[in-house]
Scaffold this motif. Structure first.
Motif, PDB file in Angstrom:
ATOM      1  N   ARG A 120     -33.084-101.374 -85.680  1.00 57.79           N
ATOM      2  CA  ARG A 120     -33.252-102.724 -85.126  1.00 57.79           C
ATOM      3  C   ARG A 120     -34.502-102.859 -84.255  1.00 57.79           C
ATOM      4  O   ARG A 120     -34.917-103.962 -83.940  1.00 57.79           O
ATOM      5  CB  ARG A 120     -32.032-103.102 -84.304  1.00 57.79           C
ATOM      6  N   ILE A 121     -35.069-101.744 -83.834  1.00 58.45           N
ATOM      7  CA  ILE A 121     -36.241-101.797 -82.968  1.00 58.45           C
ATOM      8  C   ILE A 121     -37.462-102.107 -83.830  1.00 58.45           C
ATOM      9  O   ILE A 121     -37.760-101.379 -84.769  1.00 58.45           O
ATOM     10  CB  ILE A 121     -36.435-100.471 -82.212  1.00 58.45           C
ATOM     11  N   SER A 126     -37.975-108.143 -76.516  1.00 52.99           N
ATOM     12  CA  SER A 126     -39.070-107.732 -77.398  1.00 52.99           C
ATOM     13  C   SER A 126     -40.338-108.451 -76.966  1.00 52.99           C
ATOM     14  O   SER A 126     -40.289-109.574 -76.494  1.00 52.99           O
ATOM     15  CB  SER A 126     -38.725-108.094 -78.837  1.00 52.99           C
ATOM     16  N   VAL A 183     -41.407-102.642 -76.702  1.00 54.13           N
ATOM     17  CA  VAL A 183     -40.100-103.290 -76.765  1.00 54.13           C
ATOM     18  C   VAL A 183     -39.255-102.709 -75.636  1.00 54.13           C
ATOM     19  O   VAL A 183     -39.076-101.496 -75.541  1.00 54.13           O
ATOM     20  CB  VAL A 183     -39.429-103.042 -78.133  1.00 54.13           C
ATOM     21  N   ARG A 184     -38.729-103.589 -74.761  1.00 57.62           N
ATOM     22  CA  ARG A 184     -37.907-103.139 -73.634  1.00 57.62           C
ATOM     23  C   ARG A 184     -36.502-102.831 -74.148  1.00 57.62           C
ATOM     24  O   ARG A 184     -35.857-103.673 -74.764  1.00 57.62           O
ATOM     25  CB  ARG A 184     -37.863-104.202 -72.551  1.00 57.62           C
ATOM     26  N   CYS A 185     -36.061-101.601 -73.882  1.00 56.53           N
ATOM     27  CA  CYS A 185     -34.744-101.159 -74.351  1.00 56.53           C
ATOM     28  C   CYS A 185     -33.995-100.441 -73.243  1.00 56.53           C
ATOM     29  O   CYS A 185     -34.595 -99.956 -72.281  1.00 56.53           O
ATOM     30  CB  CYS A 185     -34.895-100.184 -75.523  1.00 56.53           C
ATOM     31  N   GLU A 203     -30.455 -99.836 -77.050  1.00 55.76           N
ATOM     32  CA  GLU A 203     -30.179-101.255 -77.209  1.00 55.76           C
ATOM     33  C   GLU A 203     -31.428-102.048 -76.803  1.00 55.76           C
ATOM     34  O   GLU A 203     -32.018-101.793 -75.751  1.00 55.76           O
ATOM     35  CB  GLU A 203     -29.019-101.646 -76.308  1.00 55.76           C
ATOM     36  N   ILE A 204     -31.820-102.989 -77.645  1.00 53.20           N
ATOM     37  CA  ILE A 204     -32.977-103.834 -77.325  1.00 53.20           C
ATOM     38  C   ILE A 204     -32.579-104.804 -76.219  1.00 53.20           C
ATOM     39  O   ILE A 204     -31.575-105.499 -76.329  1.00 53.20           O
ATOM     40  CB  ILE A 204     -33.458-104.614 -78.567  1.00 53.20           C
TER      41      ILE A 204
END
Length: 148
Positions: free
Chosen positions: A106-107, A146, A115-117, A142-143
């Motif tokens: 999903r990333i 984005s 992308v901040r996760c 987990e995202i």
């Protein structure tokens, strides 16, 4: 495996007396005391000089099972990332064959922006019919947002 071009590596286990020991909180190895101190400040824990790994001479056994990251790259079972607000410290890496392939897929890859996760170690415990209890520590990602 530590790499010279990374500030440090996150780990879900360590080797003690020749045996693998899973961790409920992140273990981070770093090439410099400064980087290890940043990790200890953000995630809790003490900085230790280990001097027995390939490139990373400092270790932090953190108090946290979760960390917010900015994902820069995904390659196979590994990711490289920086810490929000600490980008100048450098890139970290984490690799595991235990990733949930759906979570990692999903990333968005190839994005010009990080992308901040949220990356965490999750304990999964079950008991067999014979009464044996097994504990697995699985990495999870987990995202959060984005295009940071």
């Amino acid at each position: 495996m530590p790499r010279e071009d990374h500030a440090g590596c996150f780990h879900a286990s360590r080797t003690m007396n020749g045996r693998t020991e899973v961790q409920r909180a992140w273990r981070v190895t770093a090439g410099t005391r400064h980087v290890a101190s940043v990790i200890a400040r953000r995630l809790g824990g003490e900085v230790y000089e280990v001097g027995n790994s390939l490139n990373d001479e400092w270790e932090v056994l953190t108090e946290s099972s979760a960390v917010e990251i900015l994902v820069n790259d995904i390659s196979g079972n590994g990711i490289t990332f920086t810490l929000p607000g600490e980008v100048e410290v450098g890139e970290f890496s984490f690799s595991s064959e235990m990733w949930n392939p759906v979570e990692i897929s999903r990333i968005p890859v190839g994005s010009p922006e990080s992308v901040r996760c949220g990356m965490a170690l999750k304990a999964v415990e079950f008991t067999t019919r014979t009464g044996l209890t097994f504990l697995y520590i699985l990495p999870s990602i987990e995202i959060l947002t984005s295009g940071v």
